[in-house]
Design an enzyme around this catalytic site. Structure first.
Site, PDB file in Angstrom:
ATOM      1  N   ARG A 178       0.832  -1.200   0.000  1.00  0.00           N
ATOM      2  CA  ARG A 178       0.000   0.000   0.000  1.00  0.00           C
ATOM      3  C   ARG A 178       0.871   1.257   0.000  1.00  0.00           C
ATOM      4  NH1 ARG A 178      -4.317   0.174   4.474  1.00  0.00           N
ATOM      5  NH2 ARG A 178      -5.213   1.751   3.094  1.00  0.00           N
ATOM      6  N   CYS A 234      -0.609   6.662   8.932  1.00  0.00           N
ATOM      7  CA  CYS A 234      -0.993   5.384   8.325  1.00  0.00           C
ATOM      8  C   CYS A 234      -2.032   5.715   7.275  1.00  0.00           C
ATOM      9  CB  CYS A 234      -1.501   4.407   9.389  1.00  0.00           C
ATOM     10  SG  CYS A 234      -2.854   5.055  10.409  1.00  0.00           S
TER      11      CYS A 234
END
Length: 278
Positions: A178, A234
């Site tokens: 990701r 994040c």
């Protein structure tokens, strides 16, 4: 700084009837928001109160601010007082395993100034594996008053990230695929905030899923200077929290959360993203 409590230590605390202990069940599933509450109702550690990531540990989603913004702090403070937490309460938070949601709850309580907050090593599964009882009974609550002392210097916003010092380290806590933009199922854009270094949050755990000790975490973060500011992000400010716990266990003092994280960053179309290792 120790933020972890073992099942045996919690059990001894409860057996010795130590007063003013609150247990919080923070189980949650991002792909099934009702699963955590259902799991709690099916069985939980005796005396535990359930707090929901979306309803209790996050605020209302807006155009900007990320997909799990911080809750309104006055509301959150009132809520934890209502369930029986004051400044002298020892709080133990657990998840299903050593997952990210207990760490999010830990961080929020730390942020409002609570001094005695711990995450249960191994979570609910470890409690059961050690032969301890669970219950479906809901606890009787006695409201108390918590007096907050916000650690405002441990939070940054998007402008702070843009204006960070050259020596400041920005961490992206998501999985590497990701981070590199090779896979993204949650957001409309893939990649990471330019300048961010990848420290996957699950890497603060051993191969057996236990929290690494201080020496292991020192080695894990050995490329970082403990004198520098560290901003942790994040996707939405949740999986950043285990990394913050781990950094503090390792002895880092100047650690800050970017609550909006990547989901906030990409809500501004003009913000660039990067897909290479940094």
């Amino acid at each position: 700084m120790s933020s972890i409590i073992t099942v045996d230590r919690l059990k001894r605390r409860l057996q010795n009837d130590q007063n003013n202990t609150m247990i919080i069940d923070a189980r949650f599933q991002l792909n099934d928001p009702d699963a955590g509450r259902k799991a709690y109702l099916d069985g939980h550690i005796p005396g535990a109160v359930y707090l929901d990531l979306d309803k209790d540990l996050s605020g209302r989603i807006a155009k900007h601010g990320g997909s799990h913004p911080l809750p309104d702090i006055d509301t959150f403070v009132a809520k934890i007082g209502h369930i029986g937490i004051d400044n002298d309460t020892t709080v133990v938070v657990y998840d299903q395993h050593n997952d990210m949601f207990a760490a999010r709850c830990w961080w929020l309580l730390h942020y409002i100034g609570h001094e005695k907050v711990y995450v249960l090593e191994g979570g609910y599964n470890e409690w059961i594996a050690n032969g301890n009882e669970v219950t479906t009974d809901l606890p009787k609550l006695t409201a108390k008053e918590f007096k907050p002392a916000l650690r405002t210097d441990e939070v940054v916003d998007i402008q702070d990230v843009k204006e960070k010092k050259e020596e400041t380290v920005l961490i992206d806590s998501r999985a590497k695929d990701r981070y590199l933009g090779q896979q993204e199922t949650r957001y409309k854009r893939a990649g990471h905030i330019p300048g961010a270094k990848n420290y996957f949050w699950k890497d603060v755990l051993t191969n057996h899923g236990k929290w690494k000790n201080k020496d292991e975490l020192d080695r894990h973060f050995e490329q970082l200077d403990k004198d520098n500011e560290v901003i942790v992000s994040c996707g939405s400010g949740v999986s950043a929290c285990p990394n913050i716990m781990a950094l503090k266990i390792a002895g880092f003092q100047n650690v800050k959360l970017y609550p909006g994280s990547f989901s906030d960053w990409i809500s501004y179309d003009e913000n660039k993203i990067e897909t290479k290792e940094e």
